[in-house]
Design an enzyme around this catalytic site. Structure first.
Site, PDB file in Angstrom:
ATOM      1  N   HIS A 184     -67.476  33.884   6.092  1.00 28.36           N
ATOM      2  CA  HIS A 184     -67.843  35.362   6.725  1.00 28.36           C
ATOM      3  C   HIS A 184     -67.557  35.273   7.958  1.00 28.36           C
ATOM      4  O   HIS A 184     -66.675  34.200   8.489  1.00 28.36           O
ATOM      5  CB  HIS A 184     -69.543  35.217   6.496  1.00 28.36           C
ATOM      6  CG  HIS A 184     -70.132  34.178   7.749  1.00 28.36           C
ATOM      7  ND1 HIS A 184     -71.262  34.709   8.333  1.00 28.36           N
ATOM      8  CD2 HIS A 184     -69.629  33.226   8.335  1.00 28.36           C
ATOM      9  CE1 HIS A 184     -71.594  33.522   9.385  1.00 28.36           C
ATOM     10  NE2 HIS A 184     -70.863  32.817   9.313  1.00 28.36           N
ATOM     11  N   CYS A 240     -67.410  32.632  16.290  1.00 21.88           N
ATOM     12  CA  CYS A 240     -67.825  33.066  14.778  1.00 21.88           C
ATOM     13  C   CYS A 240     -67.375  34.434  14.600  1.00 21.88           C
ATOM     14  O   CYS A 240     -67.864  34.793  13.471  1.00 21.88           O
ATOM     15  CB  CYS A 240     -69.549  33.217  14.953  1.00 21.88           C
ATOM     16  SG  CYS A 240     -70.243  31.358  15.126  1.00 21.88           S
ATOM     17  N   HIS A 282     -64.702  31.937   8.896  1.00 23.30           N
ATOM     18  CA  HIS A 282     -65.098  30.572   8.864  1.00 23.30           C
ATOM     19  C   HIS A 282     -65.912  30.449   7.562  1.00 23.30           C
ATOM     20  O   HIS A 282     -66.540  31.383   6.906  1.00 23.30           O
ATOM     21  CB  HIS A 282     -65.373  30.162   9.999  1.00 23.30           C
ATOM     22  CG  HIS A 282     -66.981  30.530  10.597  1.00 23.30           C
ATOM     23  ND1 HIS A 282     -66.865  31.765  11.192  1.00 23.30           N
ATOM     24  CD2 HIS A 282     -68.237  30.245  10.475  1.00 23.30           C
ATOM     25  CE1 HIS A 282     -68.278  32.142  11.324  1.00 23.30           C
ATOM     26  NE2 HIS A 282     -68.963  31.147  11.201  1.00 23.30           N
ATOM     27  N   HIS A 299     -69.182  28.061   5.579  1.00 21.52           N
ATOM     28  CA  HIS A 299     -70.072  27.151   5.728  1.00 21.52           C
ATOM     29  C   HIS A 299     -70.742  26.597   4.136  1.00 21.52           C
ATOM     30  O   HIS A 299     -70.537  27.463   3.354  1.00 21.52           O
ATOM     31  CB  HIS A 299     -71.622  27.872   6.114  1.00 21.52           C
ATOM     32  CG  HIS A 299     -71.417  28.332   7.823  1.00 21.52           C
ATOM     33  ND1 HIS A 299     -71.530  27.658   8.714  1.00 21.52           N
ATOM     34  CD2 HIS A 299     -71.185  29.597   7.857  1.00 21.52           C
ATOM     35  CE1 HIS A 299     -71.341  28.398   9.777  1.00 21.52           C
ATOM     36  NE2 HIS A 299     -71.300  29.515   9.405  1.00 21.52           N
ATOM     37  N   ASP A 317     -71.255  32.373  -4.174  1.00 17.82           N
ATOM     38  CA  ASP A 317     -70.692  31.206  -4.047  1.00 17.82           C
ATOM     39  C   ASP A 317     -69.087  31.226  -4.003  1.00 17.82           C
ATOM     40  O   ASP A 317     -68.521  32.004  -4.909  1.00 17.82           O
ATOM     41  CB  ASP A 317     -71.072  30.131  -5.275  1.00 17.82           C
ATOM     42  CG  ASP A 317     -70.424  28.816  -4.860  1.00 17.82           C
ATOM     43  OD1 ASP A 317     -70.448  28.297  -3.935  1.00 17.82           O
ATOM     44  OD2 ASP A 317     -70.166  28.046  -6.216  1.00 17.82           O
ATOM     45  N   GLU A 323     -77.167  27.539   7.623  1.00 26.53           N
ATOM     46  CA  GLU A 323     -75.711  27.473   7.612  1.00 26.53           C
ATOM     47  C   GLU A 323     -75.371  25.775   7.795  1.00 26.53           C
ATOM     48  O   GLU A 323     -74.177  25.650   7.324  1.00 26.53           O
ATOM     49  CB  GLU A 323     -75.298  28.128   8.931  1.00 26.53           C
ATOM     50  CG  GLU A 323     -75.424  29.903   8.759  1.00 26.53           C
ATOM     51  CD  GLU A 323     -74.717  30.389   9.727  1.00 26.53           C
ATOM     52  OE1 GLU A 323     -74.609  30.029  11.014  1.00 26.53           O
ATOM     53  OE2 GLU A 323     -74.468  31.599   9.763  1.00 26.53           O
TER      54      GLU A 323
HETATM   55 NI    NI Z   1     -70.921  31.124  10.656  1.00 24.72          NI
END
Ligand code: NI
Length: 134
Positions: free
Chosen positions: A14, A33, A37, A39, A77, A123
């Site tokens: 995201h 952010c 990137h 998680h 996912d 996260e």
């Molecule tokens: Ni993030």
């Protein structure tokens, strides 16, 4: 009242970006952010109820798994969450994701007699949000 929690995991990417903030404001607010990137998310869904003496439980945990897996985990996912329809128009913070997940699963859980009481979305192992009814 008794509470039952099922844990889920999914991996997704995201970026945090607000359409109502100027470019420099986005940079100040979100920092790195704002870059795309990923998680390894942890999701915990808690439902409440009273055990039925006939079955000894108040919800079928496999039904809970099926509903959350189908409505949240599969759509998220290995996806870029900013493009996932479930989060259309949302800034993909944990807070916003948890709210949309809550709305997505509540009717299906209720149809199976489960009362949603908490959605925990993490996260990382260091930070998470908990959305509750109270
Ligand atoms: Ni993030």
């Amino acid at each position: 009242m008794m509470y039952l929690t099922r844990r889920f995991a999914f991996s997704a990417s995201h970026r945090l970006h607000s359409e109502v903030l100027a470019a420099n404001e986005n940079a100040c607010t979100y920092g790195v952010c704002e870059n795309i990137h990923g998680h390894n998310y942890r999701l915990e869904v808690t439902v409440a109820g009273k055990p039925d003496p006939k079955t000894g439980f108040f919800c079928n945990v496999m039904e809970l798994h099926r509903i959350v897996h189908e409505l949240v985990v599969v759509p998220c996912d290995h996806r870029y969450l900013n493009d996932v329809p479930l989060f259309a128009g949302a800034i993909t913070t944990m807070e916003s994701l948890a709210e949309r997940m809550w709305a997505a699963i509540t009717p299906a859980l209720a149809a199976k007699g489960m009362t949603l009481t908490e959605v925990l979305l993490a996260e990382t192992d260091e930070h998470w949000v908990r959305l509750r009814t109270d």
